[in-house]
Design an enzyme around this catalytic site. Structure first.
Site, mmCIF file in Angstrom:
data_model
loop_
_atom_site.group_PDB
_atom_site.id
_atom_site.type_symbol
_atom_site.label_atom_id
_atom_site.label_comp_id
_atom_site.label_asym_id
_atom_site.label_seq_id
_atom_site.Cartn_x
_atom_site.Cartn_y
_atom_site.Cartn_z
ATOM 1 N N SER A 1120 0.873 -1.186 -0.139
ATOM 2 C CA SER A 1120 -0.039 0.075 0.071
ATOM 3 C C SER A 1120 0.946 1.277 -0.006
ATOM 4 O O SER A 1120 1.814 1.045 0.319
ATOM 5 C CB SER A 1120 -0.932 -0.067 1.126
ATOM 6 N N ALA A 1122 0.801 6.108 -0.662
ATOM 7 C CA ALA A 1122 -0.227 7.148 -0.470
ATOM 8 C C ALA A 1122 -1.158 7.216 -1.601
ATOM 9 O O ALA A 1122 -2.040 7.927 -1.579
ATOM 10 C CB ALA A 1122 1.023 8.376 -0.735
ATOM 11 N N ASP A 1231 11.921 9.469 -9.175
ATOM 12 C CA ASP A 1231 11.951 8.815 -7.746
ATOM 13 C C ASP A 1231 12.585 7.419 -7.717
ATOM 14 O O ASP A 1231 12.162 6.309 -7.435
ATOM 15 C CB ASP A 1231 10.366 8.394 -7.450
#
Length: 1460
Positions: A1120, A1122, A1231
């Site tokens: 999981s 954001a 990222d």
């Protein structure tokens, strides 16, 4: 009952109640008194083959008078007074000297008889008398036949047309063993002349050291004990009033040396009978005559062999006869049950439970038959094949006592005739010990008492016999005892059978005798005086044919002869027995006579294939690998007697005895043997066949200068042929290569012998043939083929199956098929010659199979033979190309998998034309097309020729996999394209792992190009199904294979090419081109409609699907974040990762989703996580490729990597970043960290998580200038708000590389900058990273090679322009990997697996305005020493220490040298 011929007169009365006997020692007459004693089982006694002297007796009948018989004069060389004249006194006259018997026998019954009997006493004269008293009240079935064939010059000749009938009867005197009525046998004496007994030699063989005084002295020692037993018998019988002679065994008389031969029976001088009454009835007249004959002294003693047989006409009769060194088989048309017990000498006896033919004493099966062979004149006799236990035969100068007795089970012996168990030949003529029997007691009614007494007496004799054995080996005491035989369990049993089928037989064997009258069949000139049964091979005189019993041959009746065991105390499982004394005493040997060579007899254990074992009862068993002759069973097929040949074991002993020393190896065994002659008109020897030799032994060679043996090598035989001419109607001619000829004549079974010899020659030629092929000897093979071709074309047996082949032990040099051996040698000339030879002899060798089912065609593939050999095999007319092996593979299966020649297409085409099935499936379901995928040399050529011949590409194996699955597993893009172009279905789901070819390509990831190709084809297939254009699928697939993006290239010209002419269909194709986003289901919600409208303007490669939520199956939550949650699920049988975002109605969610989907949809690379499609309702989902091994972060924390794994991971990560940077438009990830690099099940690294990724375009400049990503991975320019470019991604890649290096060296994971205590604030990290005075970076572990440190320093350099691109970084990393491989040991020393000491603490930085200038001016913080400086200092210190140590060692050596 006893039968005696004493030197003194012994008178026996005919009636048991009033008869008396008187013995006079001064009388030298031989008296045979035949009176009314108890009924006896002895019917005939015959002594045959004496050479010079004749005992000729002719009896003329008189119903009311007694008969005396005159015996020939016998001169003895012993000290005992020999008779000088021999007379037979009779009140009515004299008898002729010859008794002749007729071969015909009739039976009649006497219901009554007279009780009167007469006794006679001999006077003191020098006559040997035989007196016969007539007792009609108790007739006895006792008939005597003395003599054999008379000399031609004898003055006492008998007219052949005249004869005398001997009436032999039996009376019911015992309820235990006689029938309920009396029988008498009338024997018409009118047989051919028979041989006579040389009685002089009997006396000559008496040793001079024996005298009557010694005998009587020995007798008196046991007289009392014998009288006690006699008295008991007399009391039980109540009718014995005569002093009969009983068997007495004194100390010397009971000596029975175990080394003695049965030839010692030739020393017997007299024969006596007592209590045996015989009625001699003539046909009509009753006259009495007396004649005296003189004899000629014999100069050399003749050795004899006694024989005991049962008469086929009288089940209770025994024939005791003597013959010279010949074994005569009992008639083959009956079998006899064993009467109870007969015991014979332990030294030379072989015991068994099934015998009919024994050299020596011949007894039927189970009767106690004895096999005792000896070698007079050097002629070796047949060793015993089957025999039973027989006790000692007591011999005396005055009498031979023959009595029924119990079998002594303690007496055990083994004899093989030619040799003892220890291997030494038995003595040819030992000197017997003679005992004088003065008392004989017989029993009439009480059988049990008599049996017990005789058993006790017999045991005493046996014990004393062994006691005396150690003192002398020159004395032999033989005794035959025979008790009253119960008629029911022990009488002979004849089962029903059929009548004989006789035919004329030319008898050429001088040793052959009639099975009925036991007289010789052979005479000059050769005529048809004999007859042979076509079914059972029974040979009889022509005159004896009416006497032949029923034929038991299996051809007419399947009946078998039952042979019950007559003695239950002696188990039938005991095949042979031998006492230790008899075995050890048999070691004495005697020289054989008449041989040109005198080989010593080999022991049984020395013959290969024979084995001696002993059981708990001290019994010795002779075991053979060829045939078990020690038969214990009771049911024996009568066909066993069809051929009058020796058994294999007996033949082996004979063979090794005869031919030892003649150059024949000991491992040679006779396969068969035949009686025949060499260049002769009669059979006088024996022919032996072994695997390598044909050996002949001549039995009639008495000249020492001549050889008895003839040996022919089978390999030297040039030809064999049958000869039939004149006096040689059954001959075989053998011609050798050295121009020698051998003619073997008068075979009894010539056809069988020729068949065996021919089979043996073919076997030898086959051996030579096989050896030549295995040795790759082409000239030798040609020579073998020439000889074998001639042999096979002219052989008598057309079927090629020879019985002798089953007996041959010699194996072929190779178990392989000969043609296969030639193919393995890759000898084209040899293969062609063999194929021509097999064609000439009509052999199907080309299709022969081995133990695994391989044919020569199978073998040719594995042998990598030349193309020419393969084509020659295929050109054979009878070759079968569809033969399967044990796995179900045809030659075409292995050819497609193994063959390497580029000429494979021509051979495959030839096999198909021969009838090979191109879609044939083996037992695993594989076709030749499946097998062709494994070919590493000519794979494409094989697949092409198979597809050209319409091979089915969609046949699946037992696991449900098609050839396309095989190509995907092996990563063969070219083969996959060829299969897809031929119509391979990529949607076939396998049964093993439930995967399509596309799913298998993704999982294996052996060849990314295959995955891309299958994805494109899957999209095309789905699109055509949506627009109902499936019929154009094959054409579009071909176009896609030729050039990518066929949908984007659709135009009018291409539509014409694929054959699309319909306007509606053409419109659909154009619509498919414009809408590359393939929508299965229309959107229902407003948010979904907005997303669809935005997606239509995107540049989506190869068309991505809008997936319905119903097609997904969620199985597990795996993460999981954001932006949403990640689940593991299944889509169309494929395991996928499902990233679930928020609702499409949220604007921010739609914006982030469209940006990420735009990036993923534009990328197609195996280094980037694949996107299968999206779900818009009810929630937005991205269906992506699932990577089962998680991220790099989790992988290195769970399992610290090695240097090899480090280089593998970093290379793949750089390749993925390079794919992003090289795409059009360029994609910046923004990222990069270890969490965003995923690892699948094959350890392939893929770039993931493109939520922050953006296209590097002008429209995205504002977004790119924003600070995004994880702070510890962000480049300094990102903190300063400068433009984000591809080198910013490379800074992050430097931090990722440091993480992995740290895990490699220390074996544990650490977050970047964590080595600085309490520096966890991201702002503080950014401040120190971007400080102008101090550049803070993660600490590189000590000892890391400089080339790798330089690369890391370049990646995180403060100057953006100094950082390398992804391509440059990949090149530099390759240099590092190369150095590692060259200096692997040095790199491995860096790995310590120990966590380093924390570095000095850095003070926290407060957050207030003007903090940067404050800390730069006022904070007195010493800079952290560079790790490189520390490392260099340590290395320098180590170097100085090594130099100092070397200097000290050098000084010490110099001092030591000076002192010396």
């Amino acid at each position: 009952m006893s039968i005696k011929l004493p030197l003194s007169n012994i008178n026996s009365g005919g009636n048991s109640n009033n008869s008396s006997s008187s013995n006079s020692t001064s009388n030298n007459n031989i008296n045979i008194n035949i009176g009314n004693g108890i009924p006896t089982n002895i019917e005939k006694m015959t002594f045959e083959d004496s050479e010079t002297q004749k005992l000729n007796i002719k009896q003329q009948s008189n119903n009311n008078t007694s008969t005396s018989v005159c015996v020939s004069s016998i001169h003895s060389s012993s000290p005992i007074s020999s008779p000088t004249s021999h007379q037979v006194n009779k009140s009515s006259g004299s008898l002729p000297p010859v008794i002749k018997r007729s071969p015909t026998t009739t039976h009649h019954h006497n219901s009554s008889g007279s009780n009167s009997s007469s006794s006679s006493s001999g006077s003191n004269n020098n006559n040997n008398q035989i007196k016969t008293s007539n007792g009609m009240n108790k007739p006895n079935p006792t008939g005597f036949l003395f003599g054999s064939k008379p000399r031609e010059n004898s003055q006492n000749k008998i007219d052949d047309n005249k004869g005398v009938n001997l009436a032999v009867s039996t009376s019911n005197s015992s309820n235990n063993f006689h029938k309920s009525h009396s029988e008498s046998n009338i024997i018409n004496i009118n047989a051919p002349p028979v041989e006579t007994v040389n009685m002089e030699e009997i006396y000559n063989n008496i040793p001079s050291s024996i005298s009557m005084e010694n005998i009587r002295e020995n007798e008196n020692n046991n007289n009392s004990s014998n009288n006690n037993s006699n008295n008991n018998n007399n009391n039980n019988n109540n009718n014995n009033n005569s002093n009969n002679i009983n068997n007495v065994n004194g100390n010397k008389s009971s000596l029975a040396s175990s080394t003695s031969s049965i030839s010692s029976l030739s020393s017997v001088s007299t024969l006596s009978t007592s209590n045996a009454a015989t009625n001699t009835n003539t046909n009509a007249n009753t006259t009495s005559t007396t004649k005296t004959t003189s004899t000629v002294r014999s100069t050399s003693p003749t050795q004899f062999k006694p024989r005991v047989e049962f008469d086929e006409n009288n089940p209770n009769a025994i024939i005791l006869s003597r013959q010279r060194c010949k074994s005569i088989s009992s008639p083959s048309d009956f079998r006899l049950n064993p009467p109870s017990n007969v015991h014979m000498p332990t030294s030379s006896l072989s015991t068994s439970t099934s015998t009919t033919n024994v050299n020596g004493l011949l007894l039927p099966n189970g009767v106690g038959g004895v096999s005792m062979s000896f070698t007079p004149s050097g002629l070796p006799m047949t060793p015993p094949t089957n025999s039973s236990q027989v006790d000692t035969l007591q011999m005396s100068t005055e009498s031979i006592t023959i009595q029924p007795s119990s079998l002594d089970s303690s007496s055990e012996s083994v004899s093989d005739g030619l040799q003892s168990v220890s291997g030494s030949p038995v003595t040819a003529s030992p000197s017997p010990t003679i005992s004088n029997n003065t008392n004989a007691t017989t029993t009439n009614n009480n059988n049990n008492t008599n049996t017990n007494n005789n058993n006790n007496n017999n045991n005493n004799q046996h014990n004393h016999h062994h006691h005396q054995h150690s003192h002398s080996q020159q004395h032999d005491v033989y005794q035959i005892k025979k008790e009253n035989f119960p008629s029911s369990p022990t009488s002979p049993t004849l089962l029903p059978s059929e009548t004989h089928d006789f035919s004329s037989e030319y008898s050429s064997n001088p040793g052959g005798k009639c099975a009925i009258c036991r007289k010789p069949l052979w005479s000059f000139p050769i005529s048809d005086k004999s007859r042979r049964c076509r079914d059972c091979s029974l040979v009889v005189h022509r005159a004896c044919v009416p006497l032949a019993t029923e034929c038991p041959s299996a051809k007419k009746s399947p009946s078998k002869l039952s042979v019950p065991n007559g003695n239950q105390s002696n188990s039938s499982s005991s095949s042979s027995s031998s006492s230790s004394s008899s075995s050890s005493s048999n070691s004495s040997s005697s020289n054989t006579k008449g041989h040109s060579r005198t080989p010593s007899s080999p022991s049984v254990s020395s013959i290969p294939g024979f084995q001696l074992t002993s059981n708990a009862s001290q019994n010795l068993h002779v075991n053979s690998h060829t045939l078990s002759l020690l038969v214990n069973g009771a049911t024996i097929d009568s066909n066993h007697y069809k051929r009058n040949k020796k058994s294999l074991e007996a033949g082996a002993r004979d063979f090794h005895f005869i031919f030892r020393g003649c150059g024949i190896p000991l491992d040679e065994f006779p396969l068969d043997s035949y009686v025949c002659g060499l260049y002769s008109y009669f059979a006088h020897g024996r022919l032996y066949l072994t695997e390598s030799y044909v050996c002949f032994y001549d039995g009639f060679v008495f000249d020492r200068t001549k050889e008895r043996t003839k040996i022919i090598k089978v390999s030297n035989i040039a030809s064999i042929e049958k000869r039939s001419s004149g006096l040689n109607p059954s001959a075989i001619k053998i011609k050798t290569f050295d121009d020698q000829s051998f003619i073997f004549t008068h075979f009894m079974h010539r056809e069988v012998a020729f068949d065996d010899l021919e089979g043996l020659l073919i076997h030898q030629e086959s051996l030579h043939f096989a050896h030549s092929i295995v040795a790759n000897n082409f000239p030798g093979m040609n020579e073998a083929i020439r000889g074998q071709t001639k042999r096979l074309l002219s052989r008598a047996r057309l079927d090629g199956h020879y019985q002798i082949h089953s007996k041959i032990r010699c194996p072929m040099p190779s178990k392989e098929i000969l043609l296969m051996s030639a193919i393995k040698n890759n000898n084209l000339d040899m293969v062609v010659t063999l194929l021509n030879y097999y064609c000439q002899v009509n052999s199907d060798e080309i299709n022969s199979v081995d133990s695994k089912g391989y044919t020569p065609l199978h073998n040719a593939v594995f042998s990598e033979c030349s193309d020419q050999i393969f084509m020659h095999l295929l050109n054979q007319k009878e070759v079968r190309v569809r033969e399967r092996n044990m796995d179900g593979n045809t030659p075409l299966h292995y050819f497609c998998q193994k063959f390497k020649s580029p000429e494979c297409q021509r051979i495959v085409q030839a096999m198909i034309e021969k009838g090979a099935n191109i879609n044939e499936q083996n037992y695993n379901g594989e076709t030749p097309l499946h097998k062709a995928i494994f070919n590493h040399s000519v794979r494409l050529l094989m697949v092409y020729i198979l597809l050209k011949n319409n091979a089915n590409v969609n046949i699946v194996n037992n696991a449900g996999e098609s050839p396309l699955h095989y190509a995907v597993r092996l990563g063969r893009l070219d083969v996959a394209k060829m299969l897809l172009a031929a119509g391979a279905d990529p949607t076939i789901i396998s049964l093993r792992d439930r995967k399509t070819a596309l799913a298998l390509a993704v999982d294996y990831d052996v060849c990314p190009e295959i995955s891309d190709l299958l994805r494109r084809l899957d999209t095309i297939t789905t699109s055509l199904e949506m627009y109902e254009l499936e019929k154009f699928q094959a054409s579009l697939v071909v176009e896609e294979l030729q050039k990518e993006n066929v949908v984007a290239r659709l135009d009018e010209k291409l539509l014409d090419k694929i054959g699309c002419t319909d306007k509606e269909e053409r419109r659909k194709f154009l619509s498919l081109k414009s809408n590359r986003l393939l929508i299965h289901h229309p959107a229902r919600t407003q948010g979904a409609k907005i997303i669809l409208k935005e997606m239509e303007t995107m540049d989506i490669k190869n068309g991505k699907l809008i997936i319905s939520e119903t097609e997904l199956e969620y199985t597990e939550k795996i993460g999981s974040g954001a932006s949403g949650k990640v689940f593991k699920g299944i889509y169309r049988g494929r395991v996928v990762a499902i990233k679930v975002l928020k609702s499409a109605d949220d604007e921010m969610t739609r914006e982030d989703f469209l940006k990420e989907f735009g990036v993923l949809a534009s990328l197609e690379s195996h280094t980037i996580v694949g996107l299968y499609g999206v779900v818009l309702e009810p929630k937005i989902c991205l269906v992506m490729e699932y990577c089962s091994n998680g991220s790099i972060y989790h992988s290195i924390r769970k399992n610290p990597p090695s240097w090899e794994r480090f280089f593998s991971f970093v290379q793949q990560m750089l390749a993925g970043i390079n794919a992003l940077h090289q795409s059009t438009p360029q994609v910046l990830h923004r990222d990069i960290k270890t969490l965003n690099f995923l690892v699948n099940h094959n350890n392939k690294v893929k770039v993931a998580d493109f939520g922050l990724s953006r296209f590097n375009t002008e429209s995205n400049q504002e977004t790119l200038n924003k600070t995004r990503g994880t702070s510890v991975y962000c480049a300094p320019e990102v903190f300063e708000g400068k433009e984000y470019n591809e080198r910013s991604d490379m800074y992050s890649m430097g931090i990722v590389m440091w993480e992995i290096v740290y895990c490699v060296v220390y074996g544990c994971y650490m977050i970047p900058y964590q080595e600085y205590n309490k520096m966890f604030n991201a702002f503080q990290v950014a401040l120190l990273v971007n400080s102008s005075k101090r550049v803070l970076r993660p600490t590189i572990p000590i000892g890391v090679p400089q080339v790798l440190k330089d690369l890391i320093y370049c990646l995180w350099d403060h100057d953006v322009s100094s950082r390398p691109t992804a391509t440059e970084a990949m090149t530099a990393l390759a240099v590092c990997e190369k150095e590692y491989k060259q200096n692997k040991a040095q790199w491995e020393l860096v790995i310590t697996k120990k966590e380093p000491t924390p570095l000095p603490r850095v003070a926290p930085l407060p957050a207030f305005p003007g903090y940067r200038q404050f800390y730069e001016q006022n904070l007195d913080i010493k800079p952290i020493p560079e790790e490189e400086q520390i490392y260099q200092e340590a290395m320098e210190k180590q170097r100085r220490n090594q130099e100092a140590s070397a200097n000290r060692n050098q000084k010490n050596k110099e001092l030591l040298n000076n002192n010396n």
